[in-house]
Write a protein that holds these residues in place. Structure first.
Motif, PDB file in Angstrom:
ATOM      1  N   LYS A   2       0.853  -1.182   0.000  1.00  0.00           N
ATOM      2  CA  LYS A   2       0.000   0.000   0.000  1.00  0.00           C
ATOM      3  C   LYS A   2       0.883   1.224   0.000  1.00  0.00           C
ATOM      4  CE  LYS A   2      -3.991  -1.893   2.361  1.00  0.00           C
ATOM      5  NZ  LYS A   2      -4.902  -1.766   3.487  1.00  0.00           N
ATOM      6  N   LYS A   3       0.598   2.121  -0.918  1.00  0.00           N
ATOM      7  CA  LYS A   3       1.317   3.382  -1.009  1.00  0.00           C
ATOM      8  C   LYS A   3       0.299   4.501  -1.159  1.00  0.00           C
ATOM      9  CE  LYS A   3       5.392   1.185  -2.878  1.00  0.00           C
ATOM     10  NZ  LYS A   3       6.464   1.218  -3.874  1.00  0.00           N
ATOM     11  N   ILE A   4       0.368   5.452  -0.227  1.00  0.00           N
ATOM     12  CA  ILE A   4      -0.601   6.542  -0.205  1.00  0.00           C
ATOM     13  C   ILE A   4       0.156   7.855  -0.115  1.00  0.00           C
ATOM     14  CG2 ILE A   4      -2.521   7.583   1.052  1.00  0.00           C
ATOM     15  CD1 ILE A   4      -3.012   4.735   2.257  1.00  0.00           C
ATOM     16  N   ALA A   5      -0.143   8.780  -1.010  1.00  0.00           N
ATOM     17  CA  ALA A   5       0.454  10.116  -0.982  1.00  0.00           C
ATOM     18  C   ALA A   5      -0.650  11.141  -0.760  1.00  0.00           C
ATOM     19  CB  ALA A   5       1.192  10.396  -2.284  1.00  0.00           C
ATOM     20  N   VAL A   6      -0.437  12.008   0.222  1.00  0.00           N
ATOM     21  CA  VAL A   6      -1.408  13.050   0.551  1.00  0.00           C
ATOM     22  C   VAL A   6      -0.716  14.391   0.349  1.00  0.00           C
ATOM     23  CG1 VAL A   6      -2.895  14.008   2.353  1.00  0.00           C
ATOM     24  CG2 VAL A   6      -2.488  11.531   2.258  1.00  0.00           C
ATOM     25  N   PHE A   7      -1.233  15.193  -0.573  1.00  0.00           N
ATOM     26  CA  PHE A   7      -0.642  16.487  -0.885  1.00  0.00           C
ATOM     27  C   PHE A   7      -1.682  17.587  -0.731  1.00  0.00           C
ATOM     28  CE2 PHE A   7       1.760  13.392  -3.361  1.00  0.00           C
ATOM     29  CZ  PHE A   7       3.047  13.677  -2.935  1.00  0.00           C
ATOM     30  N   GLY A   8      -1.222  18.765  -0.417  1.00  0.00           N
ATOM     31  CA  GLY A   8      -2.137  19.895  -0.292  1.00  0.00           C
ATOM     32  C   GLY A   8      -1.441  21.098   0.297  1.00  0.00           C
ATOM     33  N   LYS A   9      -2.189  22.157   0.434  1.00  0.00           N
ATOM     34  CA  LYS A   9      -1.670  23.420   0.955  1.00  0.00           C
ATOM     35  C   LYS A   9      -1.424  23.325   2.454  1.00  0.00           C
ATOM     36  CE  LYS A   9      -3.863  26.266  -2.517  1.00  0.00           C
ATOM     37  NZ  LYS A   9      -4.674  27.436  -2.799  1.00  0.00           N
ATOM     38  N   PRO A  10      -0.554  24.199   2.996  1.00  0.00           N
ATOM     39  CA  PRO A  10      -0.334  24.227   4.443  1.00  0.00           C
ATOM     40  C   PRO A  10      -1.637  24.437   5.201  1.00  0.00           C
ATOM     41  CG  PRO A  10       1.306  25.582   3.327  1.00  0.00           C
ATOM     42  CD  PRO A  10       0.280  25.182   2.288  1.00  0.00           C
ATOM     43  N   GLY A  11      -1.806  23.686   6.268  1.00  0.00           N
ATOM     44  CA  GLY A  11      -2.989  23.824   7.113  1.00  0.00           C
ATOM     45  C   GLY A  11      -4.234  23.150   6.579  1.00  0.00           C
TER      46      GLY A  11
END
Length: 70
Positions: A2-11
């Protein structure tokens, strides 16, 4: 595997979501911020970042979060 990447803006809640996913799926969580900066707050050089990042990506399972920039 399982490989999960979570990306997004600060906060935006990346770390909160990543921690919950880590616990629910029994997968180690790696924050990209932790490999982007030294303990004194300075940025690591690109070679050091790339080495750490590639090591994480080579693992069978992981959760990563961050902006993904250096």
């Amino acid at each position: 595997m399982k490989k999960i990447a979570v990306f997004g803006k600060p906060g935006s809640g990346k770390s909160s979501l990543s921690n919950k996913l880590s616990i629910a799926n029994d997968i180690k969580f790696y924050s990209l911020d932790c490999i982007s900066y030294k303990s004194n707050g300075e940025k690591v050089d690109k070679a050091a970042y790339d080495e750490s990042h590639n090591l994480i990506l080579s693992l069978d399972s992981w959760i990563i979060d961050g902006l993904g920039t250096l």
